[in-house]
Design a protein around this motif. Structure first.
Motif, PDB file in Angstrom:
ATOM      1  N   ARG A  48      -1.676   2.163   0.698  1.00 43.11           N
ATOM      2  CA  ARG A  48      -1.555   0.880  -0.003  1.00 43.11           C
ATOM      3  C   ARG A  48      -1.935  -0.265   0.927  1.00 43.11           C
ATOM      4  N   GLN A  49      -1.444  -0.182   2.167  1.00 41.52           N
ATOM      5  CA  GLN A  49      -1.768  -1.224   3.148  1.00 41.52           C
ATOM      6  C   GLN A  49      -3.262  -1.271   3.429  1.00 41.52           C
ATOM      7  N   ASN A  50      -3.856  -0.087   3.489  1.00 43.29           N
ATOM      8  CA  ASN A  50      -5.280  -0.018   3.761  1.00 43.29           C
ATOM      9  C   ASN A  50      -6.092  -0.631   2.618  1.00 43.29           C
ATOM     10  N   THR A  51      -5.628  -0.386   1.412  1.00 41.73           N
ATOM     11  CA  THR A  51      -6.295  -0.961   0.237  1.00 41.73           C
ATOM     12  C   THR A  51      -6.260  -2.473   0.306  1.00 41.73           C
ATOM     13  N   VAL A  52      -5.104  -3.007   0.662  1.00 37.96           N
ATOM     14  CA  VAL A  52      -4.966  -4.456   0.779  1.00 37.96           C
ATOM     15  C   VAL A  52      -5.921  -4.991   1.846  1.00 37.96           C
ATOM     16  N   LEU A  53      -5.977  -4.262   2.954  1.00 37.56           N
ATOM     17  CA  LEU A  53      -6.852  -4.669   4.051  1.00 37.56           C
ATOM     18  C   LEU A  53      -8.322  -4.694   3.630  1.00 37.56           C
ATOM     19  N   LEU A  54      -8.717  -3.650   2.916  1.00 34.85           N
ATOM     20  CA  LEU A  54     -10.114  -3.585   2.468  1.00 34.85           C
ATOM     21  C   LEU A  54     -10.436  -4.734   1.517  1.00 34.85           C
ATOM     22  N   LYS A  55      -9.472  -5.041   0.663  1.00 33.57           N
ATOM     23  CA  LYS A  55      -9.683  -6.151  -0.270  1.00 33.57           C
ATOM     24  C   LYS A  55      -9.825  -7.465   0.480  1.00 33.57           C
ATOM     25  N   MET A  56      -8.998  -7.630   1.520  1.00 35.16           N
ATOM     26  CA  MET A  56      -9.072  -8.868   2.307  1.00 35.16           C
ATOM     27  C   MET A  56     -10.436  -8.995   2.981  1.00 35.16           C
ATOM     28  N   LYS A  57     -10.916  -7.865   3.506  1.00 32.92           N
ATOM     29  CA  LYS A  57     -12.211  -7.885   4.191  1.00 32.92           C
ATOM     30  C   LYS A  57     -13.354  -8.157   3.225  1.00 32.92           C
ATOM     31  N   ALA A  58     -13.171  -7.705   1.982  1.00 29.68           N
ATOM     32  CA  ALA A  58     -14.233  -7.859   0.985  1.00 29.68           C
ATOM     33  C   ALA A  58     -14.365  -9.293   0.498  1.00 29.68           C
ATOM     34  N   GLU A  59     -13.363 -10.088   0.789  1.00 25.46           N
ATOM     35  CA  GLU A  59     -13.390 -11.468   0.270  1.00 25.46           C
ATOM     36  C   GLU A  59     -14.331 -12.374   1.058  1.00 25.46           C
TER      37      GLU A  59
END
Lengths: 109, 109
Positions: free
Chosen positions: B98-109
DNA sequence: TTAATTGTTCACAAAATTATGAACTATTAA
DNA sequence: TTAATAGTTCATAATTTTGTGAACAATTAA
């Protein structure tokens, strides 16, 4: 791959259940989400202590919080948490039964 | 029926898993019984510390000991212990994902 | 605006866990 | 008997966790 670090993280999740109030919270929340004050009503104790226990459980990833304007609702993050808690309870019951068996044998002598 | 006391006992069993070395011991023993020195070889650390951890786990009822003249063999008292430990590991993995998903989303922004 | 309600945060004290190394026991091998 | 192996126990120090109460937000109701 630092397995020591993985064991540390794993233990941190387990610590979320390693306290009487936190075990009780898992059982209380197995029925569904509840807000802080409803949990407090069942566990008793200081609200500051409960707040700290709940935030520790959230950090460990065993609980989720949903903040509404009037209440903070807590829930189990997964049924796995309740299942693990129940397995540990079964281990306890098995232990107590074993002890009782020994006791009965001693008395019968 | 003092439920507070039950929660205390329940938490004591859970505490048996609330430490990195003890989590590792559960995983090591999931393959079957082993003697003290074989466990020590895998966990590392001081023998006195391991001895204390193992005796704590025995007291909590999650391990059994079988004392042979040359070795002390430890084993899980029940498969439930391993199952609970694995569930907690799954909760950890779910958290990390879940944390990794959040991280990937942050990077994608 | 003022007062309640619902929690959280913080600092400090108290209690429980963990780490460390020396001493000790029990069994086996020389 | 002496030494080696296998592990436990104990005391003390270091670290973590828990308990406690006061202070602090944020929202709602009067």
């Amino acid at each position: 791959m630092d397995s020591k670090y993985i064991y540390k993280l794993h233990a941190e999740v387990c610590k979320a259940l390693a306290n009487p109030v936190r075990v009780q919270v898992v059982e209380i929340l197995s029925g569904g989400e509840l807000c802080f004050s409803d949990i407090l009503e069942q566990t008793g104790g200081l609200k500051s202590a409960l707040s700290q226990n709940l935030s520790q459980m959230v950090s460990a990833g065993v609980l989720n919080v949903r903040k509404d304007s009037r209440c903070n609702y807590y829930s189990l993050s997964s049924d796995k948490v309740y299942q693990a808690c129940q397995l540990m309870r079964e281990v306890l019951v098995d232990n107590l039964e074993r002890q009782n068996t020994v006791l009965l044998k001693m008395k019968a002598e």
